[in-house]
Design a protein around this motif. Structure first.
Motif, PDB file in Angstrom:
ATOM      1  N   HIS A 148       0.833  -1.202   0.000  1.00  0.00           N
ATOM      2  CA  HIS A 148       0.000   0.000   0.000  1.00  0.00           C
ATOM      3  C   HIS A 148       0.870   1.255   0.000  1.00  0.00           C
ATOM      4  O   HIS A 148       0.588   2.231  -0.717  1.00  0.00           O
ATOM      5  CB  HIS A 148      -0.915  -0.012   1.220  1.00  0.00           C
ATOM      6  CG  HIS A 148      -1.741   1.237   1.372  1.00  0.00           C
ATOM      7  ND1 HIS A 148      -2.710   1.594   0.457  1.00  0.00           N
ATOM      8  CD2 HIS A 148      -1.730   2.200   2.326  1.00  0.00           C
ATOM      9  CE1 HIS A 148      -3.258   2.731   0.840  1.00  0.00           C
ATOM     10  NE2 HIS A 148      -2.678   3.126   1.960  1.00  0.00           N
ATOM     11  N   ASP A 163      -6.253   4.731  -7.053  1.00  0.00           N
ATOM     12  CA  ASP A 163      -7.439   3.911  -7.255  1.00  0.00           C
ATOM     13  C   ASP A 163      -6.988   2.519  -7.690  1.00  0.00           C
ATOM     14  O   ASP A 163      -5.860   2.319  -8.128  1.00  0.00           O
ATOM     15  CB  ASP A 163      -8.374   4.535  -8.304  1.00  0.00           C
ATOM     16  CG  ASP A 163      -7.662   4.789  -9.628  1.00  0.00           C
ATOM     17  OD1 ASP A 163      -8.284   5.365 -10.530  1.00  0.00           O
ATOM     18  OD2 ASP A 163      -6.483   4.414  -9.755  1.00  0.00           O
ATOM     19  N   THR A 196     -10.012  -1.677   0.395  1.00  0.00           N
ATOM     20  CA  THR A 196      -8.974  -0.662   0.561  1.00  0.00           C
ATOM     21  C   THR A 196      -8.147  -1.011   1.792  1.00  0.00           C
ATOM     22  O   THR A 196      -8.536  -1.864   2.592  1.00  0.00           O
ATOM     23  CB  THR A 196      -9.593   0.732   0.730  1.00  0.00           C
ATOM     24  OG1 THR A 196     -10.332   0.763   1.966  1.00  0.00           O
ATOM     25  CG2 THR A 196     -10.520   1.056  -0.431  1.00  0.00           C
TER      26      THR A 196
END
Length: 907
Positions: free
Chosen positions: A700, A710, A717
């Motif tokens: 991440h 995105d 997420t």
């Protein structure tokens, strides 16, 4: 009759927690009794019998002879039992003696003892071993049987009592009833423990066993009314003294100090209550401290997250993002653990208070678990939008930097083009020019106007970029506006000067008739072609910013379309250069001497050639730049897929573990300990899985560093994964705590595993929705199935117990608490009050010295510090304290339900 000592099933010691020592085990094993042991037993048993017979005004001299007629044997049994035996036969014949002895043996049997191998004939005949065995049976039944410490057997209970009483004394280690007593120190320690005024233990020496034994015998006989039953020399000189003789003598000390034992039991009960109170107070203090620290941290963190003041520089905003990542990765996780531990401590404390019939713990105002949960919820609400705001600001600053650089580039190109144009337009060279020169100047001016019109788009682009920078709140908008305004003013001035020069040239144009059409045509074609090349060079050097492969492919398509126009442009270049060739050809044909300068334009054929070469050079450079961007976007796509692959595994894994934990918490298979082990294993598996979360965090962070915002390949997420992970940690910890509380409840209430399994099976059966909760109707059905006869009033009362917060459901923990509370056995207020009365010897007060003697030092001082003085005795007994303050004031913390006002007991 022939008898052997055996325990009966009816009323036998097994049913009461006591055990007999069978002569089958104690005597048949010793058919050849050691002479030294026989001597010790004879003396000890004789003294023991006389200690009771003297109450009836008689005694025996020879143990095997004086019991032969059965009369003194029956008398002995009457004295030690307090009951009347059948009237003895008066005759002196052998059968009279046997009858009397049988009456005594029958009485022994009536007390729950079966006699085997001990017959009346052996006693009448004076059989020493049988007589000693019978007396040992009587001693065992009436003097030792009822001795029990912590539900042990008689012998083990007496040994445990001796070990506890002598534990603090040096050189004393009681492990048995023979050699542990040879040096006499154990007997002296027993006396000193209960009557320290009778023996100065510090003066005793281990190397003087006979002196120690005689001291104990003399003090016991003189002050404790315990006759001397042993000889010091016999004990010391025997390798292993007789166990039964020692036990008989030591049991007399136990009975002599029975009152002290009662006080010790009372003290233990008080210690237990005080220990529970101290531990609960410590847990309360720890909860208050931890809650205060957590709330203070939340209070300080929220303003930081609420601060949405954007920085003007990209570097500063990226630092803010890094600080937020440190907060999520380093600073917040320990606080999540603290919050979870705080809930666990609160639940454990409430369980302990409930199990000991104490009132529920009420934290200070603002520090309830709900207050902390609300504060935490507020923190997460503020935190939720902070990261999104940071990323939005970073995108904005990135866009601003791009626009600012583009603005500077276009301004530089424009100002480079306009340099000297105002001076050129202000010249009056036409006033002294020839006809040809005037025509040339006119054509040159027309070419300039064409060029000026072509540059109008660039000026409009500069103005549009400046407007966008203003709309995006660019930090250096003032300088941008100033430069843009200067360009616009200059452009307006150029327009005005251009129009004035045209007017001047048109005014004198009528004076001139010829013009060189070829130069004019070259100038007209060269100027737009040159402008096209300028635009092409500008486009080829134009910067771009994309976020996806689709966007870069769009740029590549546009570039390919541009390259497709190059052949047509090359034709235009050849046509323009052909005009110049034609001029040269005409000049050569007609012998015209050319000046080498086109009077209609400043562009030379060499300029066109140079710019064309420059355009061809920029095309492959543009290709390379676009391909590098394609590689970067492909790398970003791999990062997206890599993150999505892990997230699509971790997300369902977390959900599965949450469901499995829910199933384990209501599973009735196995014991609570097995369920705890399963949960611990789940917890360990979850902890071991943390490396996957960390790896996903790394991916991440790589995505964010690559400005990837995105991901179409996953619905998860990083925020979803973080929240799910924190919920999973909290759920497993809370579930383990619930099982720990069930174990604590089971052990404290004396509930068996089978009962708990039955409770769980009943709960699971009526848990229709399988969510760990029962509706009131299901709960009523469950109670009825378990044998409760419920009316509306009684059921409403029970619902207030199991659903005190009026949530409309009954949780599993509340159900277990209710079921175990039905048969709970705890230390009641009356028991505690009675215990203090025992320590106070039924006085209305107890002294400080008595408290310190009967209780451990820490708990004694705990009581003393919390009790007021006994005012009625304050003048004469300054060391007296109210017991009533314990019951009314201090014990209200221990027993909120106790309101003892009967007796004014004080410490």
């Amino acid at each position: 009759g022939v008898y052997r000592l055996q325990p009966e099933n009816r009323g036998a010691p097994e049913a009461t927690g006591h055990q007999y020592m069978s002569p089958e085990d104690e005597w048949d094993r010793d058919l050849l009794l050691d002479p030294a042991w026989e001597k010790q037993q004879r003396k000890t048993f004789t003294a023991w019998c006389n200690s009771h017979l003297r109450k009836a005004g008689t005694q025996i001299e020879n143990i095997e002879d004086d019991f032969r007629n059965g009369l003194k044997l029956m008398l002995l049994l009457e004295v030690i039992s307090g009951e009347r035996l059948p009237k003895p036969d008066k005759g002196k014949m052998r059968f009279h003696k046997i009858a009397n002895v049988n009456k005594a043996l029958d009485f022994i049997c009536s007390k729950g003892v079966k006699l085997v191998s001990i017959g009346a004939e052996e006693i009448v005949d004076g059989n020493t071993k049988m007589t000693l065995g019978m007396i040992w049976t009587i001693i065992l039944r009436f003097a030792i049987q009822d001795i029990s410490v912590e539900e042990t057997s008689a012998k083990e209970g007496l040994l445990l009592w001796c070990q506890r009483k002598t534990a603090p004394y040096r050189n004393v280690n009681v492990q048995n009833f023979h050699i542990s007593w040879k040096d006499g120190l154990a007997l002296c320690a027993l006396i000193h423990r209960h009557r320290p005024d009778l023996i100065d233990y510090s003066k005793l020496r281990k190397d003087d066993p006979i002196g120690n034994l005689n001291t104990a015998f003399e003090v016991a006989e003189k002050y404790l009314d315990i006759p001397k039953m042993l000889d010091a020399e016999d004990i010391v000189n025997t390798p292993k003294p007789d166990e039964k003789a020692i036990m008989t003598y030591v049991s007399c000390f136990y009975h002599a100090f029975a009152g002290a034992e009662q006080a010790e039991t009372a003290a233990n009960r008080i210690c237990k209550v005080l220990a529970v109170n101290q531990e609960n107070e410590k847990l309360m203090e720890e909860y208050e401290k931890l809650a205060s620290e957590l709330l203070e941290w939340i209070r300080k963190t929220i303003p930081w997250l609420e601060n949405r003041m954007a920085e003007q520089q990209m570097k500063a905003m990226q630092q803010k993002l890094e600080d937020f990542r440190d907060y999520r990765r380093i600073h917040k996780p320990p606080r999540v653990q603290e919050k979870c531990q705080l809930e666990i401590n609160f639940n454990t404390l409430q369980t302990k208070l409930r199990l000991s019939n104490r009132p529920a713990f009420m934290p200070s105002e603002g520090k309830m678990v709900s207050d902390i949960a609300n504060a935490w919820k507020g923190l997460e609400q503020v935190e939720k939008g902070y990261e999104e705001w940071l990323l939005t600001e970073i995108r904005r600053l990135e866009r601003l930097d791009h626009l600012a650089e583009k603005f500077k580039q276009k301004c530089s190109l424009h100002q480079s083009w306009t340099s000297g144009k105002e001076e050129l337009l202000s010249m009056k060279d036409y006033e002294s020019a020839s006809l040809m020169e005037i025509r040339a100047l006119m054509r040159k001016h027309e070419a300039f106007e064409s060029d000026l019109a072509a540059h109008q788009d660039r000026v409009e682009q500069i103005a549009a970029i400046a407007q966008e920078l203003n709309e995006l709140d660019y930090h250096d908008a003032s300088s941008v506006n100033a430069r843009c305004q200067g360009i616009c003013d200059q452009w307006d001035n150029l327009g005005t000067l251009t129009q004035k020069r045209r007017d001047s040239l048109e005014r004198v144009e009528k004076l001139w008739e010829t013009i060189d059409q070829l130069y004019l045509e070259f100038a007209k074609r060269a100027a737009p072609f040159n402008n096209w090349m300028d635009g092409a060079m500008e486009d080829l050097q134009d910067m771009f910013i994309v976020h996806s492969t689709e966007e870069i492919h769009s740029l590549i398509t546009a570039h390919d379309q541009f390259k497709a126009t190059l052949p047509e442009a090359d034709k235009e270049r050849m046509a323009t250069m052909g005009i110049q060739s034609e001029i040269v050809k005409i000049a050569q044909t007609y012998g015209i001497k050319l000046s080498g300068v086109n009077p209609y334009t400043n562009l030379s054929p060499q300029d066109i050639t140079n710019k064309w070469e420059a355009v061809k050079h920029l095309v492959p450079l543009r290709d390379q730049m676009l391909q590098e961007e394609v590689a970067r976007q492909q790398a970003n796509e791999r990062l997206r897929r890599q993150f999505a692959a892990q997230a699509n595994i971790i997300g369902p894994w977390i959900q599965t573990k949450m469901e499995e934990i829910g199933h384990v918490s209501v599973d009735i298979a196995g014991s609570l300990e097995e369920q705890m082990n399963n949960l611990k294993q789940y917890e360990q598996n979850i902890i071991n899985y943390k490396c996957n979360i960390d790896k996903l965090e790394g991916d991440h962070q790589l995505s964010q560093e690559s400005l990837i915002f995105d991901n179409k390949h996953t619905n998860y997420t990083m925020e979803h994964i973080r929240v799910g992970w924190e919920q999973l940690l909290t759920t497993i910890a809370r579930t383990i705590n619930e099982v720990e509380n069930q174990i604590l409840t089971r052990d404290a209430k004396g509930i068996s595993q089978e009962q708990l399994n039955e409770f769980r099976a009943s709960f699971n059966h009526f848990d229709r929705k399988r969510n760990g909760m029962m509706d009131p109707d299901d709960f009523r059905a469950c109670l009825i199935s378990m044998g409760y006869d419920l009316g509306e009033v009684e059921f409403a009362r029970i619902m207030t117990l199991v659903d005190s917060n009026n949530t409309g459901v009954v949780t599993f923990q509340a159900f277990i608490d209710f079921m175990t509370r039905e048969t709970a056995e705890t230390d009641t207020a009356d028991q505690v009050m009675a215990s203090f009365k025992i320590l106070a010897s039924d006085k209305a007060y107890i002294t400080v010295d008595e408290l310190r003697r009967e209780l451990p030092a820490e708990q004694a001082e705990y009581c003393i510090s919390r009790m007021t003085r006994y005012t009625e005795l304050q003048r004469s007994n300054r060391g007296c304290l109210y017991l009533s303050c314990v019951t009314r004031v201090q014990l209200c913390n221990l027993y909120k339900c106790v309101a003892m006002t009967q007796a004014t007991l004080v410490i």
